[in-house]
Design an enzyme around this catalytic site. Structure first.
Site, short mmCIF file in Angstrom:
data_model
loop_
_atom_site.label_atom_id
_atom_site.label_comp_id
_atom_site.label_asym_id
_atom_site.label_seq_id
_atom_site.Cartn_x
_atom_site.Cartn_y
_atom_site.Cartn_z
N CYS A 146 38.74 -10.46 -22.93
CA CYS A 146 38.60 -9.84 -24.06
C CYS A 146 37.10 -9.69 -24.27
CB CYS A 146 39.06 -10.93 -24.96
SG CYS A 146 38.53 -10.62 -26.93
N TYR A 161 39.86 1.35 -29.41
CA TYR A 161 41.06 0.70 -29.90
C TYR A 161 41.66 1.53 -30.43
CZ TYR A 161 40.37 -3.86 -27.61
OH TYR A 161 40.11 -4.92 -26.80
#
Length: 340
Positions: free
Chosen positions: A51, A182
């Site tokens: 992440c 994203y």
């Protein structure tokens, strides 16, 4: 996935990608004003090496030398329907918290909490309760509130005289790059994808011009701004270029950004927190809506990360008046398959 909530598997669906605000925004501070005082050994950082949001906390913790004061739990890069799990540990339980899923710490804090389960997360060891998942504030607090526990020679990652400029740079990087990849990757329509992808590369080109004449983003030392850009850049060619369709050019095709990223990667505290194996397996195997086969690509070749960057010719002092962090604790070393 929520804004300020780091990485969660709850928001990857058919709706337009939107990052909500962090639900758990308590702060661990020197004066304990939120009820959580800075205290060595009291808290456990739960992170995924996959992440980028958690990656910030991993880099900050290393640079500031908080390893002895703040223990680390690393989750499996592959989530199941209960999100982040501790299947990398013996018996599938975190050895300090005694739980199988990070969700258990969330539930201990608040039943039926909104927003999914995300990393990075700070957990209170004595109670087993989540303290915060506010990744935007967490690393700033590491730099400014945890100073009593910093190692000797720790750098000032958020120097007071540069904070306005750092904040502006970080805001632009967040909107267009950190979160922009994203928005492009999870866009549910051509127009939304093109707008997001265009924003990513417009900002990368601006950053390239900025970094052509200076070694770091703000001032002549590493700051929080560099950490936040690095964790996206290090994932760019392995996942964002192909998986998220951010493919106008590769990071390795921009001379300045590629050298800047390699410079940071080779700086103690940055590359030694990166696990390319975890990164690739998470994105390609968890995001089934984008990659339904779950096939993980073989490339790209990672050996370039260790090649000379020549950024030292621009001057700069990576740690300012401080020193590099010491060796990575043996228990926290990244496995060989995750390194170049």
């Amino acid at each position: 996935m929520g804004e300020g909530e780091g990485e969660s598997n709850a928001a990857y669906g058919k709706k337009e990608f939107k990052r909500s605000k962090s639900h758990f925004a308590d702060r661990v501070t020197a004066d304990g004003r939120d009820g959580w005082p800075v205290e060595a050994g009291r808290y456990r950082l739960v992170a995924s090496r996959a992440c980028p949001w958690a990656g910030r906390a991993l880099v900050s913790r290393r640079l500031l030398g908080l390893e002895d004061a703040l223990s680390l739990a690393v989750t499996d890069p592959i989530q199941d329907d209960r999100s982040w799990r501790f299947t990398l540990d013996p018996g599938g339980r975190d050895p300090v918290l005694g739980i199988r899923y990070l969700a258990e710490a969330y539930d201990a804090r608040e039943a039926d909490h909104p927003g999914g389960v995300s990393v990075p997360a700070l957990v209170d060891v004595p109670s087993g309760r989540l303290v915060t998942n506010d990744y935007q504030q967490l690393t700033l607090d590491f730099a400014t509130e945890w100073t009593a526990l910093h190692r000797a020679g720790a750098p000032d990652l958020y120097p007071e005289k540069l904070r306005d400029e750092i904040d502006q740079v970080m805001a632009d990087v967040y909107e267009d790059v950190n979160n922009g990849v994203y928005r492009a990757g999870f866009a549910n329509g051509q127009e939304k994808y093109e707008k997001a992808a265009a924003g990513v590369f417009r900002r990368l080109e601006l950053l390239s011009r900025r970094l052509a004449e200076q070694r770091y983003l703000v001032g002549d030392t590493i700051t929080e701004a560099d950490i936040r850009l690095f964790t996206t850049l290090v994932r760019f060619d392995p996942v964002y270029h192909g998986h998220f369709k951010c493919n106008r050019f590769k990071l390795a095709e921009d001379r300045v950004l590629w050298a800047y990223a390699r410079d940071l990667y080779q700086t103690p505290g940055f590359g030694d927190t990166v696990d390319f194996d975890h990164i690739k397996r998470h994105y390609y195997q968890v995001h089934s809506g984008i990659n339904p086969t779950g096939i993980v690509p073989l490339g790209p070749d990672l050996s370039g990360w260790l090649t000379p960057h020549h950024r030292e010719e621009l001057g700069g002092r990576p740690f300012g008046d401080g020193t590099p962090p010491g060796p990575v604790p043996a228990a926290e070393e990244v496995a060989a398959r995750g390194r170049p």
